[in-house]
Design a protein around this motif. Sequence first.
Motif, mmCIF file in Angstrom:
data_model
loop_
_atom_site.group_PDB
_atom_site.id
_atom_site.type_symbol
_atom_site.label_atom_id
_atom_site.label_comp_id
_atom_site.label_asym_id
_atom_site.label_seq_id
_atom_site.Cartn_x
_atom_site.Cartn_y
_atom_site.Cartn_z
ATOM 1 N N LEU A 202 0.824 -1.198 0.000
ATOM 2 C CA LEU A 202 0.000 0.000 0.000
ATOM 3 C C LEU A 202 0.865 1.257 0.000
ATOM 4 C CD1 LEU A 202 -2.804 -1.017 2.527
ATOM 5 C CD2 LEU A 202 -2.995 -0.797 0.047
ATOM 6 N N LEU A 203 1.961 1.225 0.750
ATOM 7 C CA LEU A 203 2.875 2.359 0.769
ATOM 8 C C LEU A 203 3.482 2.590 -0.605
ATOM 9 C CD1 LEU A 203 4.456 4.537 2.283
ATOM 10 C CD2 LEU A 203 6.140 2.794 2.909
ATOM 11 N N ALA A 204 3.872 1.508 -1.284
ATOM 12 C CA ALA A 204 4.439 1.634 -2.626
ATOM 13 C C ALA A 204 3.420 2.207 -3.602
ATOM 14 C CB ALA A 204 4.933 0.272 -3.115
ATOM 15 N N ALA A 205 2.159 1.753 -3.495
ATOM 16 C CA ALA A 205 1.116 2.270 -4.385
ATOM 17 C C ALA A 205 0.871 3.751 -4.133
ATOM 18 C CB ALA A 205 -0.172 1.476 -4.190
ATOM 19 N N ALA A 206 0.817 4.133 -2.852
ATOM 20 C CA ALA A 206 0.594 5.534 -2.527
ATOM 21 C C ALA A 206 1.764 6.396 -2.985
ATOM 22 C CB ALA A 206 0.385 5.687 -1.017
ATOM 23 N N ALA A 207 2.986 5.906 -2.777
ATOM 24 C CA ALA A 207 4.169 6.664 -3.196
ATOM 25 C C ALA A 207 4.240 6.774 -4.712
ATOM 26 C CB ALA A 207 5.428 5.997 -2.655
ATOM 27 N N GLY A 208 3.877 5.696 -5.419
ATOM 28 C CA GLY A 208 3.889 5.743 -6.875
ATOM 29 C C GLY A 208 2.898 6.750 -7.423
ATOM 30 N N GLY A 209 1.682 6.758 -6.872
ATOM 31 C CA GLY A 209 0.694 7.734 -7.317
ATOM 32 C C GLY A 209 1.122 9.162 -7.012
ATOM 33 N N ALA A 210 1.668 9.362 -5.814
ATOM 34 C CA ALA A 210 2.140 10.694 -5.445
ATOM 35 C C ALA A 210 3.293 11.135 -6.337
ATOM 36 C CB ALA A 210 2.574 10.712 -3.979
ATOM 37 N N SER A 211 4.163 10.197 -6.701
ATOM 38 C CA SER A 211 5.298 10.518 -7.562
ATOM 39 C C SER A 211 4.846 10.895 -8.961
ATOM 40 C CB SER A 211 6.249 9.322 -7.618
ATOM 41 O OG SER A 211 7.329 9.585 -8.484
ATOM 42 N N LEU A 212 3.879 10.163 -9.499
ATOM 43 C CA LEU A 212 3.387 10.470 -10.844
ATOM 44 C C LEU A 212 2.808 11.879 -10.899
ATOM 45 C CD1 LEU A 212 1.479 8.043 -13.160
ATOM 46 C CD2 LEU A 212 0.759 10.424 -12.978
ATOM 47 N N VAL A 213 1.906 12.178 -9.955
ATOM 48 C CA VAL A 213 1.298 13.510 -9.930
ATOM 49 C C VAL A 213 2.343 14.563 -9.561
ATOM 50 C CG1 VAL A 213 -0.468 14.943 -8.849
ATOM 51 C CG2 VAL A 213 -0.950 12.541 -9.359
ATOM 52 N N GLY A 214 3.226 14.220 -8.624
ATOM 53 C CA GLY A 214 4.233 15.175 -8.180
ATOM 54 C C GLY A 214 5.208 15.560 -9.262
ATOM 55 N N ALA A 215 5.611 14.602 -10.097
ATOM 56 C CA ALA A 215 6.515 14.911 -11.208
ATOM 57 C C ALA A 215 5.804 15.736 -12.267
ATOM 58 C CB ALA A 215 7.061 13.625 -11.817
ATOM 59 N N ALA A 216 4.527 15.446 -12.500
ATOM 60 C CA ALA A 216 3.771 16.180 -13.514
ATOM 61 C C ALA A 216 3.557 17.633 -13.103
ATOM 62 C CB ALA A 216 2.428 15.498 -13.755
ATOM 63 N N VAL A 217 3.220 17.846 -11.849
ATOM 64 C CA VAL A 217 2.949 19.204 -11.383
ATOM 65 C C VAL A 217 4.248 19.922 -11.007
ATOM 66 C CG1 VAL A 217 1.694 20.574 -9.670
ATOM 67 C CG2 VAL A 217 0.675 18.493 -10.594
ATOM 68 N N GLY A 218 5.218 19.156 -10.486
ATOM 69 C CA GLY A 218 6.485 19.750 -10.096
ATOM 70 C C GLY A 218 6.640 19.915 -8.604
ATOM 71 N N ILE A 219 5.897 19.128 -7.826
ATOM 72 C CA ILE A 219 5.960 19.256 -6.373
ATOM 73 C C ILE A 219 6.689 18.084 -5.725
ATOM 74 C CG2 ILE A 219 3.916 20.690 -6.212
ATOM 75 C CD1 ILE A 219 2.289 18.272 -5.525
ATOM 76 N N GLY A 220 7.042 17.069 -6.509
ATOM 77 C CA GLY A 220 7.850 15.974 -5.992
ATOM 78 C C GLY A 220 7.079 14.823 -5.386
ATOM 79 N N GLY A 221 5.899 15.070 -4.830
ATOM 80 C CA GLY A 221 5.081 13.984 -4.300
ATOM 81 C C GLY A 221 4.968 13.947 -2.800
ATOM 82 N N GLY A 222 5.948 14.487 -2.082
ATOM 83 C CA GLY A 222 5.900 14.440 -0.628
ATOM 84 C C GLY A 222 4.732 15.212 -0.052
ATOM 85 N N SER A 223 4.342 16.308 -0.697
ATOM 86 C CA SER A 223 3.224 17.107 -0.206
ATOM 87 C C SER A 223 1.904 16.379 -0.359
ATOM 88 C CB SER A 223 3.164 18.449 -0.950
ATOM 89 O OG SER A 223 3.041 18.230 -2.339
ATOM 90 N N LEU A 224 1.860 15.371 -1.231
ATOM 91 C CA LEU A 224 0.675 14.530 -1.375
ATOM 92 C C LEU A 224 0.741 13.326 -0.451
ATOM 93 C CD1 LEU A 224 0.424 14.525 -5.273
ATOM 94 C CD2 LEU A 224 -0.773 16.015 -3.683
ATOM 95 N N LEU A 225 1.916 12.724 -0.339
ATOM 96 C CA LEU A 225 2.066 11.510 0.456
ATOM 97 C C LEU A 225 2.012 11.799 1.955
ATOM 98 C CD1 LEU A 225 2.577 8.461 0.427
ATOM 99 C CD2 LEU A 225 5.030 8.949 0.399
ATOM 100 N N SER A 226 2.639 12.878 2.398
ATOM 101 C CA SER A 226 2.694 13.173 3.816
ATOM 102 C C SER A 226 1.317 13.334 4.455
ATOM 103 C CB SER A 226 3.543 14.430 4.062
ATOM 104 O OG SER A 226 3.638 14.712 5.436
ATOM 105 N N PRO A 227 0.393 14.112 3.860
ATOM 106 C CA PRO A 227 -0.945 14.200 4.466
ATOM 107 C C PRO A 227 -1.671 12.862 4.516
ATOM 108 C CG PRO A 227 -0.600 15.998 2.929
ATOM 109 C CD PRO A 227 0.543 15.046 2.735
#
Length: 261
Positions: free
Chosen positions: A137-162
């Motif tokens: 589940l952590l890998a799935a959440a990190a992968g989704g956050a990474s995809l969106v984070g790379a597209a927007v330019g935020i890296g993903g941590g701001s999505l994964l941390s909350p």
Amino acid sequence: MELLVAALAGFAVAALTAPVGVSGAVLLLPVQLSALGMHGPQVSATNLLYNVVATPLGIARLARSARGNGAEMLVVTAAAVPCAVAGAAVRVTWLSDPLLFRGLLGVLLLGTGVRLLSPSRRDAPPRPGRERGGRRLLAAAAGGASLVGAAVGIGGGSLLSPLLIGVAGWVTARAAVVALTTTFATSVVGLTAYAVFDRVGFGAAPAAPDWETGLALGTGGALGSLAGIALSRRMGERPLRLLLGALVCLTGAVYLAGLLT
């Protein structure tokens, strides 16, 4: 003057966001779009460059006090690599439309802010036999956050941390080091993908980062992340999380309101 503004902006947002596992890039996008006048996929790439420079010191400082997070950091790094390339490809093609990009940014900001404002639960001991499933589940959440984070330019941590704090019930210190690791891995891979796409002429241009601005943002962010982590030890995590959540919500609301005018 623009480089000085960039360095100060990087310092200010990192001081606020690093203690809760957010690199600050989520708040630097509005700075680039509005104050610095940047546009196109270059905005996302420059933000990822900021992350590459700004996050390692924060990760190292947080990792000293973290215990038992090595396996989790490896899981999110492995998940982030392919998803970051996919996210960069989405940005230079489908998300090259400025209005679509701003709308998505506004939604992400509001969602992130609401999660940060939500009460968090404390860590619960892992249930027997659930460790492997939890890592999936952590890998799935990190992968989704990474995809969106790379597209927007935020890296993903701001999505994964909350998600880790508000949904999974992790304490902030544990979530912060894992989220920042996701951000760093996403940013390194995503930045490389943007540079390659720009070089070969794939998708919308410009896609390569503004190197001077990104380095100035990142230098300020590196110093700001250390200051913020030190500050959080005196103030506690709750005031910083609430302040960050309110600021992110306000920024997201302003962006969405701008699309209606």
